[in-house]
Design a protein around this motif. Sequence first.
Motif, PDB file in Angstrom:
ATOM      1  N   LEU A 154       0.813  -1.218   0.000  1.00 31.50           N
ATOM      2  CA  LEU A 154       0.000   0.000   0.000  1.00 31.50           C
ATOM      3  C   LEU A 154       0.846   1.268   0.000  1.00 31.50           C
ATOM      4  O   LEU A 154       0.359   2.336  -0.389  1.00 31.50           O
ATOM      5  N   GLU A 155       2.091   1.151   0.427  1.00 30.72           N
ATOM      6  CA  GLU A 155       2.941   2.330   0.588  1.00 30.72           C
ATOM      7  C   GLU A 155       3.882   2.521  -0.587  1.00 30.72           C
ATOM      8  O   GLU A 155       4.108   1.613  -1.388  1.00 30.72           O
ATOM      9  N   GLU A 156       4.408   3.732  -0.679  1.00 32.82           N
ATOM     10  CA  GLU A 156       5.474   4.039  -1.633  1.00 32.82           C
ATOM     11  C   GLU A 156       6.677   4.487  -0.824  1.00 32.82           C
ATOM     12  O   GLU A 156       6.584   5.405  -0.015  1.00 32.82           O
ATOM     13  N   ASN A 157       7.800   3.829  -1.019  1.00 31.70           N
ATOM     14  CA  ASN A 157       9.015   4.160  -0.285  1.00 31.70           C
ATOM     15  C   ASN A 157      10.222   3.793  -1.149  1.00 31.70           C
ATOM     16  O   ASN A 157      10.066   3.367  -2.296  1.00 31.70           O
ATOM     17  N   ARG A 158      11.397   3.920  -0.591  1.00 28.65           N
ATOM     18  CA  ARG A 158      12.596   3.692  -1.418  1.00 28.65           C
ATOM     19  C   ARG A 158      12.727   2.237  -1.860  1.00 28.65           C
ATOM     20  O   ARG A 158      13.325   1.952  -2.908  1.00 28.65           O
ATOM     21  N   TYR A 159      12.156   1.316  -1.108  1.00 22.93           N
ATOM     22  CA  TYR A 159      12.220  -0.088  -1.500  1.00 22.93           C
ATOM     23  C   TYR A 159      11.252  -0.359  -2.656  1.00 22.93           C
ATOM     24  O   TYR A 159      11.629  -0.986  -3.651  1.00 22.93           O
ATOM     25  N   THR A 160      10.022   0.099  -2.509  1.00 27.22           N
ATOM     26  CA  THR A 160       9.043  -0.141  -3.572  1.00 27.22           C
ATOM     27  C   THR A 160       9.421   0.603  -4.847  1.00 27.22           C
ATOM     28  O   THR A 160       9.143   0.115  -5.946  1.00 27.22           O
ATOM     29  N   GLU A 161      10.059   1.756  -4.710  1.00 24.00           N
ATOM     30  CA  GLU A 161      10.537   2.483  -5.901  1.00 24.00           C
ATOM     31  C   GLU A 161      11.590   1.657  -6.637  1.00 24.00           C
ATOM     32  O   GLU A 161      11.615   1.617  -7.877  1.00 24.00           O
ATOM     33  N   THR A 162      12.451   0.987  -5.885  1.00 19.41           N
ATOM     34  CA  THR A 162      13.470   0.135  -6.500  1.00 19.41           C
ATOM     35  C   THR A 162      12.824  -1.048  -7.203  1.00 19.41           C
ATOM     36  O   THR A 162      13.201  -1.399  -8.331  1.00 19.41           O
ATOM     37  N   TRP A 163      11.846  -1.696  -6.558  1.00 21.65           N
ATOM     38  CA  TRP A 163      11.169  -2.824  -7.197  1.00 21.65           C
ATOM     39  C   TRP A 163      10.497  -2.381  -8.501  1.00 21.65           C
ATOM     40  O   TRP A 163      10.569  -3.090  -9.506  1.00 21.65           O
ATOM     41  N   ARG A 164       9.858  -1.207  -8.452  1.00 22.62           N
ATOM     42  CA  ARG A 164       9.193  -0.714  -9.658  1.00 22.62           C
ATOM     43  C   ARG A 164      10.201  -0.441 -10.772  1.00 22.62           C
ATOM     44  O   ARG A 164       9.981  -0.783 -11.938  1.00 22.62           O
ATOM     45  N   ARG A 165      11.329   0.152 -10.405  1.00 20.40           N
ATOM     46  CA  ARG A 165      12.352   0.451 -11.405  1.00 20.40           C
ATOM     47  C   ARG A 165      12.922  -0.824 -12.023  1.00 20.40           C
ATOM     48  O   ARG A 165      13.174  -0.887 -13.234  1.00 20.40           O
ATOM     49  N   LEU A 166      13.099  -1.847 -11.205  1.00 18.64           N
ATOM     50  CA  LEU A 166      13.576  -3.120 -11.743  1.00 18.64           C
ATOM     51  C   LEU A 166      12.597  -3.663 -12.781  1.00 18.64           C
ATOM     52  O   LEU A 166      13.001  -4.137 -13.852  1.00 18.64           O
ATOM     53  N   GLY A 167      11.314  -3.602 -12.476  1.00 18.90           N
ATOM     54  CA  GLY A 167      10.306  -4.081 -13.416  1.00 18.90           C
ATOM     55  C   GLY A 167      10.311  -3.304 -14.720  1.00 18.90           C
ATOM     56  O   GLY A 167      10.028  -3.857 -15.789  1.00 18.90           O
ATOM     57  N   GLN A 168      10.654  -2.031 -14.643  1.00 19.05           N
ATOM     58  CA  GLN A 168      10.645  -1.176 -15.829  1.00 19.05           C
ATOM     59  C   GLN A 168      11.914  -1.301 -16.662  1.00 19.05           C
ATOM     60  O   GLN A 168      11.887  -1.050 -17.875  1.00 19.05           O
ATOM     61  N   THR A 169      13.017  -1.685 -16.043  1.00 16.99           N
ATOM     62  CA  THR A 169      14.303  -1.649 -16.742  1.00 16.99           C
ATOM     63  C   THR A 169      14.881  -3.019 -17.089  1.00 16.99           C
ATOM     64  O   THR A 169      15.693  -3.123 -18.012  1.00 16.99           O
ATOM     65  N   LEU A 170      14.495  -4.065 -16.381  1.00 18.05           N
ATOM     66  CA  LEU A 170      15.024  -5.388 -16.687  1.00 18.05           C
ATOM     67  C   LEU A 170      14.385  -5.943 -17.958  1.00 18.05           C
ATOM     68  O   LEU A 170      13.264  -5.570 -18.307  1.00 18.05           O
ATOM     69  N   PRO A 171      15.064  -6.854 -18.646  1.00 16.41           N
ATOM     70  CA  PRO A 171      14.462  -7.475 -19.829  1.00 16.41           C
ATOM     71  C   PRO A 171      13.154  -8.177 -19.457  1.00 16.41           C
ATOM     72  O   PRO A 171      13.022  -8.732 -18.364  1.00 16.41           O
TER      73      PRO A 171
END
Length: 260
Positions: free
Chosen positions: A19-36
Amino acid sequence: MNHLMPALFLGHGSPMNVLEENRYTETWRRLGQTLPRSKGIIAISAHWYTRGTAVTAMEKPRTIHDFGNFPQALFDIRYPAPGSPSLAREIAEALLPIEVKQDSEWGFDHGSWGVLIKMYPQADIPVVQLSVDGTKPPAYHFELGRKLAALREKGYMIVASGNVVHNLRMARWADGAEPHAWANSFNDYVRENLTWEGAVEAHPLVNFMQHDGAKLANPTPEHYLPLLYVLGARQPGEAISVPTDGLEMAAISMLSVQVG
């Protein structure tokens, strides 16, 4: 090594990260956007801790809310990613001669969907969850990771989740609580040994209980063991990095590890 899909271990922490947005969830989101983009995801969660080894083999796995005393909004969330019986069979073949049960009851527990919902909110990549056999020693889980490496070559991503330090009894619930010294020490020990490439039987992270703080860092091993699948799936010389790190509530490590 460009032909290999990445393998990830994500420190998932509290279910509230959904439910929250924090530095960990931002990293998970970025991984999903940048990994193959993968053909499918092999999810390995601390929260499917079994006797024997099993994989989810249904077309439409259910979302499991395996927690209590959280807001209703968390229980209302569903992660409707499709399953993949064909990937479940491929996993079973890759792990031979180990017998792998084709399970039709489990689904996605919060250790898997709690991170995947941030990485892939569209839930449009097939996911098969692999259980962690709690009757086996750490080296067994590392060796299973080695066997799963062949599926990385076929376009499948491994996403394991747990916490390398996980002691709720010693948690300090105040915001900004200072981590316990043993928690910092064990977390550093993990980071310092991620790139170790010697014999499995001598691997410091397979033999993690040799660390003085291990019993406090992991009173039970289920949150630590998913890391070993990712380390086992690493090929010699393959890049390894730490996308995010931190200790929450003084006794929960949010360290994440990326192979590839």
